[in-house]
Design an enzyme around this catalytic site. Structure first.
Site, PDB file in Angstrom:
ATOM      1  N   LYS A   9       0.841  -1.198   0.000  1.00 34.19           N
ATOM      2  CA  LYS A   9       0.000   0.000   0.000  1.00 34.19           C
ATOM      3  C   LYS A   9       0.885   1.260   0.000  1.00 34.19           C
ATOM      4  O   LYS A   9       2.102   1.178   0.237  1.00 34.19           O
ATOM      5  CB  LYS A   9      -0.939  -0.060   1.211  1.00 34.19           C
ATOM      6  CG  LYS A   9      -1.947  -1.224   1.128  1.00 34.19           C
ATOM      7  CD  LYS A   9      -2.817  -1.319   2.371  1.00 34.19           C
ATOM      8  CE  LYS A   9      -3.834  -2.444   2.259  1.00 34.19           C
ATOM      9  NZ  LYS A   9      -4.641  -2.602   3.491  1.00 34.19           N
ATOM     10  N   TYR A  49     -11.805  -3.086  -3.875  1.00 36.44           N
ATOM     11  CA  TYR A  49     -12.396  -3.282  -2.540  1.00 36.44           C
ATOM     12  C   TYR A  49     -13.927  -3.284  -2.581  1.00 36.44           C
ATOM     13  O   TYR A  49     -14.565  -2.943  -1.591  1.00 36.44           O
ATOM     14  CB  TYR A  49     -11.892  -2.191  -1.588  1.00 36.44           C
ATOM     15  CG  TYR A  49     -10.531  -2.466  -0.995  1.00 36.44           C
ATOM     16  CD1 TYR A  49     -10.275  -3.621  -0.241  1.00 36.44           C
ATOM     17  CD2 TYR A  49      -9.474  -1.566  -1.151  1.00 36.44           C
ATOM     18  CE1 TYR A  49      -9.027  -3.870   0.317  1.00 36.44           C
ATOM     19  CE2 TYR A  49      -8.218  -1.801  -0.592  1.00 36.44           C
ATOM     20  CZ  TYR A  49      -8.010  -2.964   0.146  1.00 36.44           C
ATOM     21  OH  TYR A  49      -6.777  -3.203   0.715  1.00 36.44           O
ATOM     22  N   ASN A 112      -1.840  -0.038   7.227  1.00 37.38           N
ATOM     23  CA  ASN A 112      -1.322  -1.377   7.558  1.00 37.38           C
ATOM     24  C   ASN A 112      -0.459  -2.012   6.455  1.00 37.38           C
ATOM     25  O   ASN A 112      -0.337  -3.227   6.353  1.00 37.38           O
ATOM     26  CB  ASN A 112      -2.447  -2.293   8.047  1.00 37.38           C
ATOM     27  CG  ASN A 112      -3.513  -2.544   6.999  1.00 37.38           C
ATOM     28  OD1 ASN A 112      -3.421  -2.014   5.885  1.00 37.38           O
ATOM     29  ND2 ASN A 112      -4.495  -3.345   7.335  1.00 37.38           N
ATOM     30  N   HIS A 115      -1.615  -5.471   1.393  1.00 31.25           N
ATOM     31  CA  HIS A 115      -2.846  -6.231   1.141  1.00 31.25           C
ATOM     32  C   HIS A 115      -2.481  -7.633   0.654  1.00 31.25           C
ATOM     33  O   HIS A 115      -1.533  -7.793  -0.113  1.00 31.25           O
ATOM     34  CB  HIS A 115      -3.688  -5.552   0.056  1.00 31.25           C
ATOM     35  CG  HIS A 115      -4.674  -6.477  -0.598  1.00 31.25           C
ATOM     36  ND1 HIS A 115      -5.916  -6.746  -0.059  1.00 31.25           N
ATOM     37  CD2 HIS A 115      -4.592  -7.240  -1.721  1.00 31.25           C
ATOM     38  CE1 HIS A 115      -6.548  -7.622  -0.839  1.00 31.25           C
ATOM     39  NE2 HIS A 115      -5.766  -7.940  -1.859  1.00 31.25           N
ATOM     40  N   GLU A 126      -8.722 -10.778  -8.241  1.00 29.67           N
ATOM     41  CA  GLU A 126      -7.819  -9.632  -8.093  1.00 29.67           C
ATOM     42  C   GLU A 126      -6.694  -9.669  -9.130  1.00 29.67           C
ATOM     43  O   GLU A 126      -6.322  -8.637  -9.684  1.00 29.67           O
ATOM     44  CB  GLU A 126      -7.267  -9.600  -6.665  1.00 29.67           C
ATOM     45  CG  GLU A 126      -8.328  -9.227  -5.644  1.00 29.67           C
ATOM     46  CD  GLU A 126      -7.933  -9.462  -4.188  1.00 29.67           C
ATOM     47  OE1 GLU A 126      -8.788  -9.259  -3.315  1.00 29.67           O
ATOM     48  OE2 GLU A 126      -6.777  -9.871  -3.924  1.00 29.67           O
TER      49      GLU A 126
END
Ligand code: RTP
Ligand code: MG
Length: 148
Positions: A9, A49, A112, A115, A126
């Site tokens: 990310k 998402y 965080n 992913h 994905e």
């Protein structure tokens, strides 16, 4: 062989954790089958998402993902989806174990670092979204030293 979609990310990229993440997946014995550094558009992030689009944190999550370049990757190996999630650690870094990526490098849920696909089915979806041309086809010469 199973594949997972792993994305570093924007916070992970900005903090210089790209090498660290790749290192952990490589050293485990998984094979890199796709890699690109890219900025994603809002629509694209919303598609990625889409299952979370009714959650109260959805807008914040999308803003986070489009806030800077991400590193999109395909990793391949036996049980890579489940094991990849273990390497990454629990969603909330205050609960992710030391030794996991989030446990070692993250503090907050909304920053965080990484992913990972949560099932083989979502990995396929994905990978199709992020890598429409599919994985890179190469065979590692060390395969026989990792798998029986
Ligand atoms: P990811 O999809 O990013 O790998 O994360 P995950 O499976 O561990 O967690 P997921 O439920 O899919 O949530 C996606 C990302 O949304 C942010 N989030 N914020 N309550 C909250 O504020 C909240 N819950 C989730 C996190 O960045 C999470 O990784
Ligand atoms: Mg998820």
């Amino acid at each position: 062989m199973e594949q997972s979609f792993i994305m570093i990310k924007p916070d992970g990229v900005q903090r210089g954790l790209v090498g660290e993440v790749i290192c952990r997946f490589e050293k485990k014995g998984f094979h890199l089958k796709g890699l690109k550094l890219m900025n994603v558009e809002r629509n694209f992030a919303e598609k990625h998402y889409e299952e979370l689009n009714t959650k109260p944190f959805f807008e914040k999550l999308i803003e986070y993902i489009i806030s800077g370049p991400v590193v999109a990757m395909i990793w391949e190996g036996k049980n890579v989806v489940t094991t990849g999630r273990k390497i990454i650690g629990a969603t909330n870094p205050s609960e992710s174990a030391p030794g996991t990526i989030r446990g070692d490098f993250a503090v907050e849920m909304g920053r965080n670092v990484i992913h990972g696909s949560d099932s083989v089915q979502s990995a396929k979806k994905e990978i199709a979204l992020w890598f429409p041309d599919g994985p890179v086809n190469w065979q590692s010469s060390i395969s026989h030293w990792v798998y029986e």
